[in-house]
Structure formats: C-alpha cells, structure tokens
Design an enzyme around this catalytic site. Structure first.
Site, PDB file in Angstrom:
ATOM      1  N   LYS A   5       0.861  -1.186   0.000  1.00  0.00           N
ATOM      2  CA  LYS A   5       0.000   0.000   0.000  1.00  0.00           C
ATOM      3  C   LYS A   5       0.897   1.236   0.000  1.00  0.00           C
ATOM      4  O   LYS A   5       2.056   1.177   0.415  1.00  0.00           O
ATOM      5  CB  LYS A   5      -0.855   0.006   1.279  1.00  0.00           C
ATOM      6  CG  LYS A   5      -2.115   0.816   1.168  1.00  0.00           C
ATOM      7  CD  LYS A   5      -3.249   0.058   0.520  1.00  0.00           C
ATOM      8  CE  LYS A   5      -4.454   0.953   0.307  1.00  0.00           C
ATOM      9  NZ  LYS A   5      -5.587   0.256  -0.271  1.00  0.00           N
ATOM     10  N   GLY A  19     -20.299   7.257   4.070  1.00  0.00           N
ATOM     11  CA  GLY A  19     -19.390   7.631   2.980  1.00  0.00           C
ATOM     12  C   GLY A  19     -19.941   7.214   1.635  1.00  0.00           C
ATOM     13  O   GLY A  19     -20.007   6.022   1.325  1.00  0.00           O
ATOM     14  N   GLY A  47     -18.622   8.036  -1.407  1.00  0.00           N
ATOM     15  CA  GLY A  47     -17.600   8.373  -2.403  1.00  0.00           C
ATOM     16  C   GLY A  47     -17.667   7.331  -3.504  1.00  0.00           C
ATOM     17  O   GLY A  47     -18.746   6.838  -3.855  1.00  0.00           O
ATOM     18  N   VAL A  68     -16.738   4.073  -3.809  1.00  0.00           N
ATOM     19  CA  VAL A  68     -17.294   2.759  -3.473  1.00  0.00           C
ATOM     20  C   VAL A  68     -18.721   2.905  -2.941  1.00  0.00           C
ATOM     21  O   VAL A  68     -19.652   2.247  -3.416  1.00  0.00           O
ATOM     22  CB  VAL A  68     -16.411   2.023  -2.433  1.00  0.00           C
ATOM     23  CG1 VAL A  68     -17.079   0.747  -1.976  1.00  0.00           C
ATOM     24  CG2 VAL A  68     -15.052   1.716  -3.029  1.00  0.00           C
TER      25      VAL A  68
HETATM   26  P1  NAD Z   1     -13.535   8.037  -1.667  1.00  0.00           P
HETATM   27  O1  NAD Z   1     -12.558   9.023  -1.140  1.00  0.00           O
HETATM   28  O2  NAD Z   1     -14.011   8.133  -3.063  1.00  0.00           O
HETATM   29  O3  NAD Z   1     -14.816   7.979  -0.722  1.00  0.00           O
HETATM   30  C1  NAD Z   1     -14.771   8.085   0.655  1.00  0.00           C
HETATM   31  C2  NAD Z   1     -15.963   8.946   1.056  1.00  0.00           C
HETATM   32  O4  NAD Z   1     -16.077   8.904   2.474  1.00  0.00           O
HETATM   33  C3  NAD Z   1     -15.813  10.404   0.658  1.00  0.00           C
HETATM   34  O5  NAD Z   1     -17.011  10.839   0.022  1.00  0.00           O
HETATM   35  C4  NAD Z   1     -15.585  11.121   1.988  1.00  0.00           C
HETATM   36  O6  NAD Z   1     -16.091  12.447   1.990  1.00  0.00           O
HETATM   37  C5  NAD Z   1     -16.324  10.237   2.936  1.00  0.00           C
HETATM   38  N1  NAD Z   1     -15.889  10.288   4.334  1.00  0.00           N
HETATM   39  C6  NAD Z   1     -14.631  10.352   4.830  1.00  0.00           C
HETATM   40  N2  NAD Z   1     -14.663  10.334   6.172  1.00  0.00           N
HETATM   41  C7  NAD Z   1     -15.973  10.274   6.523  1.00  0.00           C
HETATM   42  C8  NAD Z   1     -16.663  10.206   7.758  1.00  0.00           C
HETATM   43  N3  NAD Z   1     -16.017  10.245   8.929  1.00  0.00           N
HETATM   44  N4  NAD Z   1     -18.011  10.114   7.746  1.00  0.00           N
HETATM   45  C9  NAD Z   1     -18.697  10.075   6.565  1.00  0.00           C
HETATM   46  N5  NAD Z   1     -18.093  10.142   5.369  1.00  0.00           N
HETATM   47  C10 NAD Z   1     -16.752  10.232   5.355  1.00  0.00           C
HETATM   48  O7  NAD Z   1     -12.855   6.608  -1.423  1.00  0.00           O
HETATM   49  P2  NAD Z   1     -13.291   5.186  -2.016  1.00  0.00           P
HETATM   50  O8  NAD Z   1     -12.397   4.849  -3.129  1.00  0.00           O
HETATM   51  O9  NAD Z   1     -14.753   5.156  -2.155  1.00  0.00           O
HETATM   52  O10 NAD Z   1     -12.859   4.237  -0.794  1.00  0.00           O
HETATM   53  C11 NAD Z   1     -13.663   4.150   0.371  1.00  0.00           C
HETATM   54  C12 NAD Z   1     -13.130   3.035   1.268  1.00  0.00           C
HETATM   55  O11 NAD Z   1     -13.167   1.794   0.561  1.00  0.00           O
HETATM   56  C13 NAD Z   1     -11.675   3.215   1.707  1.00  0.00           C
HETATM   57  O12 NAD Z   1     -11.544   2.655   3.000  1.00  0.00           O
HETATM   58  C14 NAD Z   1     -10.907   2.369   0.711  1.00  0.00           C
HETATM   59  O13 NAD Z   1      -9.667   1.946   1.232  1.00  0.00           O
HETATM   60  C15 NAD Z   1     -11.871   1.213   0.552  1.00  0.00           C
HETATM   61  N6  NAD Z   1     -11.696   0.473  -0.692  1.00  0.00           N
HETATM   62  C16 NAD Z   1     -11.863   1.097  -1.893  1.00  0.00           C
HETATM   63  C17 NAD Z   1     -11.736   0.350  -3.067  1.00  0.00           C
HETATM   64  C18 NAD Z   1     -11.979   0.968  -4.419  1.00  0.00           C
HETATM   65  O14 NAD Z   1     -12.149   0.223  -5.395  1.00  0.00           O
HETATM   66  N7  NAD Z   1     -12.063   2.296  -4.533  1.00  0.00           N
HETATM   67  C19 NAD Z   1     -11.431  -1.015  -3.008  1.00  0.00           C
HETATM   68  C20 NAD Z   1     -11.290  -1.628  -1.759  1.00  0.00           C
HETATM   69  C21 NAD Z   1     -11.428  -0.869  -0.603  1.00  0.00           C
END
Ligand code: NAD
Length: 345
Positions: free
Chosen positions: A80, A180, A182, A184
């Site tokens: 990572k 969240g 975002g 995912v």
């Molecule tokens: P992202 O940054 O697109 O989305 C995260 C969202 O969470 C954002 O909208 C942010 O504003 C919100 N957020 C942050 N802290 C918060 C809180 N305390 N309360 C409410 N909302 C909050 O990221 P992502 O790519 O969607 O990833 C999200 C999670 O999934 C991470 O933990 C990441 O490691 C995990 N993940 C992502 C993927 C992927 O394919 N993108 C794969 C496996 C795991």
C-alpha cells in the site's frame, strides 16, 4: 530531488518513506509480503496530521492487502502507499510524478493502484515515471476505476450475509445505512437502490450526501449518527476505524458489511465487542476484494470475465460466517486464519 529513507518494521518486507520538498511530496510505501506474488495495493491520499499517523495507516492497509489477495485466491502479495496531503488542494502533477519515482525505486516489488483521494487519471500521471501501475484509464491501456467491481463484490457479500442472518438473500426493503458515498459507497448505494433497498447516508462532503438523497430518496443523517441508525445493514464505506469501543455500544444494525478497509480501530478487542452484541460482521477485506480482482484478472491475467471471480466472494463470506458461528469466533479472526494459511502454504 526525491530522498528516500528505508524503515525496518517487523513483519514487513520493505517500508520506504519518500520526500521531495520541491514538489511538496511526502509519502510512504509499505510492502507487507511478496510470498504469493508482487505486492499490490492502492495509493491513498489523505491529510494525515503527521508521519506517524500515515505510517500506522499504511502498515495496516498493506497487511490487509496480503490477506485480501490470499483469501481471494490471487497470486499477489500485499502492499500500500499513502501520500500525506489533501487531495482537493495539494494534488499536483509534480507531486504525482514524485510518487511515480518512489514506486519505480522499488523495481516492481510494489504495483500501485488507486485508493481514496486518487483517481485513474492521477495514475496516468504517476505512470509517467513508472510502469508498475494498474488501474490507469483506458487511454493508457488500464482497466480504470475498480470501484464498481468493488461495489459488486460488496453487494454479493451483503446478500450472503442476509441469507445467513434472515434465510433469504433478497435486499428489497432492507434498510442499509452507508457511511461515505464516495466512489465505493456511491456504487454500492446505486446497486442497493436497484435492488429495492432503503438507504440512509452520511458523508463528510455534504454535496455527496445531497446527491444520494436526490438519486435514491435516501435519508441523510449527521456524521455522528450514521452508525446509530436502526438498520438491517450498516455499511462503512469511508475510511477505517469506525468500529471501536465508543461506537460499538450504539450500533443498531444486525449486520455490518461495507467496503471500507480496516473497519476495527482495535483489531484485537473490537471484533469480540461486536460479537458480544450479536452483530454479524463481514470482514472488510473479504467483501471489498472486487476492485483488486478486476486489476489482477484484467491487467495481469489478461482475462475479460470478472463475474465468476467476484461471485466467489459470496462463497467465501458463507464459509467465513459458518466457521465463525461453529467456532464461536468473530468472523475477522476466522478470515485472518484462512488468509494466513494460504500465505504460509
Ligand atoms: P472516496 O474518497 O471516493 O470515498 C470516501 C468517502 O467517504 C468520501 O465521500 C468522503 O467524503 C467520505 N468520508 C470520509 N470520512 C468520513 C466520515 N467520517 N463520515 C462520513 N463520510 C466520510 O474513497 P473510495 O475509493 O470510495 O474508498 C472508500 C473506502 O473503501 C476506503 O476505505 C478504501 O480503502 C476502501 N476500498 C476502496 C476500493 C476501491 O475500489 N475504490 C477497493 C477496496 C477498498
């Protein structure tokens, strides 16, 4: 000029800190294991308050990647990267190129991908300095954003958990509280909405919560309330640590199943706290492997069909939950044992 410092950390093959003041770059790459193959994992950009906080995050995330790859049957190790900075204000082309230089210095031991704060187009820039990047845009031959594949895996795992808890995997009418929305969380919400689930959301960025309200008629609750929502499923899809001694006593969901990595703040005690409350937790790295599967299947194995691989998540969730119930153990402890057995054999 990029300066690097290697740290010796027990249990990790390589940990390197990179700094380049000229591009305002400060990042860490952790390679947990390359026993099953080159280590792979996303780059996260986040405004950590200091290097110690960033180091603790990258180590936990890298170890989880090793377990995720192993439990998904992929010949890949875990790694990572984290960049210290605010993706909204600090992400520049020069900073991303410095990230590429740091990745290149590991000579293929670490294959990068995206995580929170990084987009496929950012990876295109990173790839200007290194070929060890996956998930670039189609323009550069990558398979692009893995978030939809991640979300599909989360959905199939949620169905397995519902089958286990309620005797039916249907999600129609189920209340799901998503922390969240975002990349995912938004895709998970879209899939759930299509299945007829009722959605409750919270996001640090109010416009994202508002978009969910409009698109899915979701109920928006304050950040501090999302884990307290009476729901069938609580789906953490933000950053880690939401399951802890302060939040667990207030959970009102029957199942916790979401895409966020490292959901427990204290992995030694918090899984037992949740089990004592009879709340079923689906281990995050089992559930959110769809994105990694996309990158490996499309870009390393050069195969098109993802569905059978992502479908396997359902069987793995069933196996983990069945064993956990039989052994009176938290599902995370069972999943950890299964993953470590695969890494060590
Ligand atoms: P992202 O940054 O697109 O989305 C995260 C969202 O969470 C954002 O909208 C942010 O504003 C919100 N957020 C942050 N802290 C918060 C809180 N305390 N309360 C409410 N909302 C909050 O990221 P992502 O790519 O969607 O990833 C999200 C999670 O999934 C991470 O933990 C990441 O490691 C995990 N993940 C992502 C993927 C992927 O394919 N993108 C794969 C496996 C795991």
């Amino acid at each position: 000029m990029l300066k690097t410092k290697h740290l010796k950390i027990k249990g990790f093959e390589t940990v390197v800190v990179g700094k380049d003041p000229s591009s305002n770059f400060h990042a860490i790459i952790a390679v947990h294991s390359t026993r099953l193959g080159p280590s792979m994992g996303g780059i996260r950009m986040w405004p950590y308050t200091n290097e110690k906080e960033a180091l603790s995050d990258v180590l936990r995330l890298a170890e989880a990647m090793s377990k995720k790859a192993a439990i998904s049957g992929l010949a890949i190790g875990g790694g990572k990267a984290v960049i210290i900075g605010n993706p909204a204000t600090d992400k520049t082309r020069r900073l991303l190129l410095s990230m590429g230089t740091l990745i290149e210095s590991l000579k293929g031991k670490y294959l990068a991908a995206k995580d929170s704060g990084i987009l496929p187009k950012d990876l295109d820039v990173v790839s200007g300095q290194t070929s060890h990047v996956t998930g670039t845009t189609g323009k550069l031959g990558g398979s692009g954003d893995p978030s939809l594949s991640t979300a599909k895996g989360v959905l199939t795992g949620m169905q397995a958990a519902c089958q286990f808890m309620y005797g039916t995997k249907g999600l129609r009418g189920r209340v799901v509280a998503i922390q969240g929305v975002g990349q995912v969380g938004w895709n998970v919400g879209n899939l759930l909405f299509k299945q007829g689930a009722k959605l409750v959301v919270a996001d640090l960025q109010p416009e994202r919560a508002a978009r969910a309200q409009q698109a899915w008629n979701a109920t928006v609750v304050p950040l501090s309330k999302i884990h307290r929502v009476p729901a069938d499923i609580f789906a953490p899809c933000a950053l880690g640590g939401i399951l802890n001694s302060k939040t667990i006593p207030h959970l009102k969901a029957n199942i916790v199943a979401g895409g966020a990595n490292n959901q427990f703040l204290d992995e030694e005690h918090d899984p037992y706290r949740l089990m004592k409350r009879n709340i079923m937790h689906v281990p995050d790295y089992v559930l959110n492997a769809g994105g990694l599967i996309q990158l490996v299947v499309r870009e390393i194995l050069h195969q098109r069909r993802l569905a059978p691989w992502i479908g396997n998540i359902q069987q793995t969730v069933q196996e983990v939950l069945t064993t956990a119930l039989r052994n009176h153990q938290p599902p995370l402890i069972v999943a950890n044992r299964m993953a470590l057995e695969r890494i060590n054999t």
